[in-house]
Design an enzyme around this catalytic site. Structure first.
Site, PDB file in Angstrom:
ATOM      1  CG  ASP A 374      -2.005   0.948   1.230  1.00 53.27           C
ATOM      2  OD1 ASP A 374      -2.347   1.405   0.132  1.00 53.27           O
ATOM      3  OD2 ASP A 374      -2.553   1.263   2.294  1.00 53.27           O
ATOM      4  CG  ASP A 726      -3.849   1.175   6.038  1.00 51.79           C
ATOM      5  OD1 ASP A 726      -4.622   0.871   5.099  1.00 51.79           O
ATOM      6  OD2 ASP A 726      -3.303   2.291   6.123  1.00 51.79           O
ATOM      7  CG  ASP A 730      -5.678  -2.641   2.370  1.00 54.68           C
ATOM      8  OD1 ASP A 730      -5.769  -2.495   1.146  1.00 54.68           O
ATOM      9  OD2 ASP A 730      -5.360  -1.735   3.146  1.00 54.68           O
TER      10      ASP A 730
END
Length: 1056
Positions: A374, A726, A730
């Protein structure tokens, strides 16, 4: 049941694209009036169709099924079979109390191993359900609803149904997916980053958007589980329960958990177990065939076999030998040693801020080939910071640019480059005032760090004010010089000097926020910040360096727009500043609601006219800066052969600029084919080839399903994928990846529960350090697996030779079990402490299908195993047939010497004439054979058996030194490089002495104490194992090139 049935039914409804329909159409579709809401009767009617607004409870795996799954492992099944057979034999073979205790030790110990293994397995697997439970925690519990024309406060959120009218206020958790009907405040902002991956709160609108918009583009929708951070509005519930976006994530997590596959190590151990089953079966069959003549005989009459004779006692005896063979072949201690090594690995990783939740993931990290990361919070700090300040020059048409250092909310982190030496000029002073006063955020010191409250962008502006300092006439001229802290800093001073009396809230149309202030001189001013283009359109003047105001000409406008374009290209988020001093309507206004000017503030449509004829003063560029250590970590990944892919919900330009800055892409590299949006990837004609490109890749505006598809395709292509995340969005991809890595600080509980590993510092470089640790752990695991397997080959060879030569059984199963579990355990565990190779992160990742044991290693250990077998059986034969060996006197105990022929035909002892056996001593015991001399080969074999066991223990201790390095000599890698191994060898020898010299234990294990000369024999027979392996290692080093030539290299990944 009701909710599940309802959810199933509601999922069949065709989705109505409320975001692409105007408010009136939405009300018509859901047959509701926003003033009255739904009637109670209509609510009940719809509930029968739609069910409850809650996430489904998926049927959990029963404890019994989980228990059965623990035995779905080849090694475990062989052990179970051996334990059951041993128990049956012990039951039928028990003649006296002592014998029964000895016989039952072995099956009970094996059962204990299996029970512990099952408990650990059940505990690990049941934790998978926690991700789904954590998801339910982020759902709203209550909602403010209009029903039957009345407002219902705190209605349980689970009772909402499509068509309900809900009022949302600041701080509320959104209880369902809803269409915004009307704005009660001028602006509404929602924090939905955990669901969409966006780095900032998103402004909402009532306007329709295209039907094919992605989740980030649905600006007129609010989603279940997100949070209102600004404003309040009226909404229409469109989807509930499993049909919401968070419900879809719930389903995806469940699907991903169903498709979890074994780790590379577990696959190899299962393959090894299958091979072991085959080998054990064949050897057991061979042992029986060799010894069938002892328990089954027949005569030939007229060419046909007849007069069959069968000895059940001897059949049972050789059956016990087969069971001993199975016990010898299975490395029972291996699961315990692997668990211990992985647990030690987790402790090392925890010291590096990587908290491992699932033990096998430690090993999987070592063969990671792709890291899907990410952007926000992992590669960047997730703290907005001003990186460029642009002020006006001394004359119209000139601008001054200042680089601003620092990446955190700490005012002392960096300073403003090239700032005026003679202090703050009037233009910079006005910028500081606007940044400090036209601002709703706060920055406070919490422990050793500074944290922001409110919008990160506004917090960054407050930090800038502290770095700018205040003019000398008010105090210090430098904010950085004396490191003024927030608690007593510049922002407080400006807010004290300029009292805020009204706020013109931000809205999407004018893209600005304004505040009316009353200065200490009693003068009213309007301070405005917002999008640079919009402020320029409403500005008529510009303030120069000395504070003088001149008309804003076209050249100055073009110059400001040009620098704006340059800053935007660098992915900076730009904000402009302006002010106005001629506020005729507000000249006497002080916040009083009865003042005529107050009516102007109640209607947001008046804000644009109030914010007109502004005086432009400057602009800033902000960004979520990359972490300082990330660039080096990306470089380390490249050297280590690991590809980095950035998958983010953020926009393309910002993500590309960050990727160039951290080294995923080169500064001037053409990335048109390597940077695409999630939607473009889903529409890509050849997705697999796109993912196969060497170097870094970027996927922006990615949704949860895009992330899952990328991970799935990478895994199908033979990659071992580590995925970071996070947010709630996800979680499915974290669950699907080989290694799911959640953020410990910014991560949601859902992401943490779905992950295999949590980063305590949210830092990408921690992942790279953990990969290095994983590689080191794997190398050490290979060392102790080779050691244990080679030891087991030796035990099998020993039993096979015993059966093939027809001599009495040298070692009983309980002795072999002791060696496998206790004596081998400490050295095997200590091999897990081998120091890592210095170039461990300069080698490409090992392939997940690489052999644990190569053909050459297997050959080596077959040679070593054969010697172990010869040495243990040899020591047994030497004691019976020799009174001395290589100068060592073995006759001191007084035992009788027999010929090898007699020993090999011991079962015919009763037919020998005049055979006698002398009594012999062992410690304080005397063994006498006056009653039955043939007992010399049964109970009398206790000393020879002890010698065999001691040779086996000694030889395996020396063999652990061989396992220090695969091909390195003990001369180049001496034993003291791993002092833990020397300690472990001492412990193992100590444990062996304990069972030899403690009478009670010696009785259980069927052994006796040894004399000094007998120990000399043990060491003389055991030591050559080191010399043999040194010769084999030398050959290995000389033939490395031949064994790793291109012809022998494994084929490329299956996807190629």
């Amino acid at each position: 049941m009701g909710s599940e049935t309802g959810s199933a039914a509601s999922s069949k409804r065709e989705t109505f694209p409320a975001w692409a329909r105007d408010v009136k159409q939405c009300e018509e579709k859901y047959q509701v009036n926003r003033e009255l809401g739904l009637s109670s009767a209509e609510v009940e009617k719809r509930r029968q169709i739609c069910g409850w607004n809650e996430l489904e409870k998926h049927e959990t795996t029963s404890m019994f099924k989980l228990l059965l799954e623990q035995f779905n492992d080849t090694l475990v099944r062989i052990l179970l079979a051996a334990a059951i057979i041993s128990l049956v034999l012990a039951w039928y073979d028990g003649e006296g109390g002592e014998k029964e205790i000895t016989a039952f030790v072995e099956p009970l110990v094996i059962f204990l191993i299996l029970i512990v293994n099952a408990i650990v397995g059940i505990w690990q697997e049941s934790s998978a359900e926690k991700a789904l439970e954590a998801l339910k925690e982020i759902q709203s519990e209550h909602a403010n609803v209009i029903r039957d024309g009345k407002k219902v406060s705190n209605l349980p959120a689970k009772e909402l149904i499509p068509g309900d009218i809900v009022e949302l206020r600041v701080g509320d958790k959104v209880p369902a997916d809803m269409r915004v009907l009307s704005m009660i405040s001028s602006t509404v902002r929602v924090e939905q980053g955990s669901l969409t991956g966006e780095s900032e709160a998103v402004s909402k609108t009532v306007k329709v958007v295209p039907e094919n918009s992605d989740i980030q583009g649905k600006k007129c929708m609010v989603f279940s589980g997100t949070t209102m951070v600004n404003g309040n509005c009226l909404c229409l519930v469109t989807e509930i329960g499993m049909n919401t976006e968070i419900g879809k994530v719930h389903s995806q997590i469940h699907e991903a958990s169903q498709s979890e596959v074994d780790t590379p190590l577990k696959k190899k151990l299962n393959e090894f177990g299958d091979l072991l089953t085959l080998i054990i079966g064949q050897i057991c069959l061979l042992v029986w065939l060799i010894n069938v003549k002892y328990f089954l005989s027949w005569e030939y009459v007229d060419g046909r076999p007849t007069n069959f004779k069968f000895s059940f006692e001897k059949c049972t005896y050789y059956f016990k030998i087969a069971v001993a063979l199975a016990v010898a072949a299975i490395p029972e201690g291996l699961p315990a040693v692997i668990t211990t090594c992985l647990a030690l690995g987790t402790r090392k990783m925890a010291q590096k801020n990587a908290l491992v939740r699932k033990l096998p993931s430690v090993e999987t990290l070592g063969c990671t080939t792709v890291i899907c990361s990410d952007k926000t919070g992992t590669l960047t700090t997730n703290q907005m910071a001003v990186s460029k300040l642009v002020a006006v020059g001394s004359r119209c048409g000139t601008l001054r640019s200042f680089e601003v250092e620092g990446t955190t909310y700490d005012p002392s982190d960096g300073k403003i480059q090239s700032r005026p030496i003679d202090g703050m000029d009037a233009n910079l002073e006005m910028i500081a005032k606007i940044c400090a006063v036209c601002n709703d955020a706060g920055v406070e010191q919490s422990g050793n760090k500074f944290v922001a409250t409110g919008m990160p962008t506004e917090a960054a502006l407050k930090v800038l004010v502290e770095k700018m300092g205040v003019p000398e006439k008010y105090g210090s001229s430098s904010g950085h010089g004396d490191i003024q802290r927030m608690s007593a800093g510049c922002c407080q001073l400006w807010n004290k000097m300029m009292k805020r009396i009204a706020t013109l809230e931000f809205d999407r149309d004018r893209k600005s926020m304004g505040v009316i202030v009353n200065s200490s001189l009693g003068k009213k001013s309007l301070l405005v910040k917002g999008a640079v283009e919009n402020l320029l359109e409403r500005s008529s003047f510009i303030q120069l360096l000395d504070g003088s105001v001149v008309e804003l000409d076209q050249y100055s406008r073009d110059l400001i727009l040009q620098i704006l374009r340059e800053m935007s290209t660098d992915a900076l988020r730009c904000l402009g500043f302006a002010y106005k001093e001629e506020l005729h309507e507000f000249a006497t206004y002080n916040g009083d609601e009865d003042h005529p000017a107050h009516q102007l503030l109640l209607n947001p449509s008046n804000y644009s006219s109030i914010e007109s004829n502004l005086i432009f003063v400057g602009l800033v560029g902000l960004k979520d800066p990359p972490r300082k250590e990330v660039r080096q970590a990306i470089e380390d990944c490249k050297v280590a052969g690991i590809r980095v892919m950035v998958i983010t919900g953020d926009n393309k330009n910002t993500a590309e600029a960050i990727c160039r800055e951290i080294g995923v892409f080169g500064s001037h590299e053409d990335i048109s084919s390597r940077s695409i949006t999630g939607r473009e990837f889903m529409d890509h004609p050849d997705q697999r080839n796109h993912l196969r490109q060497s170097g870094g890749l970027l996927f922006s505006r990615a949704e949860p399903r895009h992330k899952q598809e990328i991970v799935r395709l990478l895994k199908e292509g033979g990659e071992v994928v580590a995925m970071t995340g996070d947010g709630v969005n996800d979680a499915p991809a974290l669950k699907l990846a080989d290694i799911g890595i959640a953020m410990g600080i910014a991560g949601t509980e859902v992401a943490k529960e779905a992950s295999d590993m949590v980063l305590a510092d949210d830092n990408f470089s921690t992942i790279v350090a953990a990969v290095g640790e994983g590689r080191s752990i794997y190398n050490n695991m290979k060392a102790f697996i080779r050691y244990m397997i080679s030891s087991n080959i030796g035990e099998v060879a020993s039993i096979f030779l015993t059966a093939a030569l027809g001599i009495p059984e040298g070692m009983i199963p309980v002795q072999l079990l002791w060696v496998n579990l206790v004596t081998d355990g400490p050295p095997a565990t200590a091999l897990g402490f081998n120091p890592p190779d210095k170039d461990i992160m300069k080698k490409p990742p090992r392939r997940s299908n690489d052999s644990l044991i190569t053909a050459w290693i297997l050959f080596r250990y077959l040679v070593i195993g054969s010697y172990v077998g010869l040495a243990t059986v040899g020591a047994f034969i030497i004691w019976y047939t020799h009174h001395s060996f290589i100068g060592i006197d073995l006759s001191l105990d007084g035992h009788s010497q027999v010929t090898y022929t007699q020993l090999a035909n011991w079962d015919q002892c009763s037919s020998w004439e005049n055979f006698t056996a002398s009594p012999f001593t062992a410690g304080s015991q005397v063994f006498n054979f006056d009653t039955n001399p043939c007992d010399y080969f049964k109970s009398g074999k206790i000393k020879a058996s002890t010698l065999s066991l001691s040779v086996l223990v000694a030889i395996e201790m020396f063999n652990s030194l061989n396992a220090l390095s695969e091909d390195g000599s003990l001369l180049t890698m001496p034993p003291w490089v791993n002092p833990w191994l020397l300690l472990a060898m001492s412990i193992s020898f100590g444990l062996h002495f304990m069972i030899l010299y403690v009478p009670f234990l010696a009785q259980i294990f069927g052994i006796v104490p040894l004399s000094r000369n007998e120990w000399f024999l043990v060491l003389a027979v055991a030591f050559p194992v080191i010399l043999i392996d040194e010769i084999l290692k030398f050959i290995g080093r000389r033939t490395t090139g031949l064994r790793h030539s291109p012809a022998n290299k494994p084929s490329k990944r299956k996807s190629d």
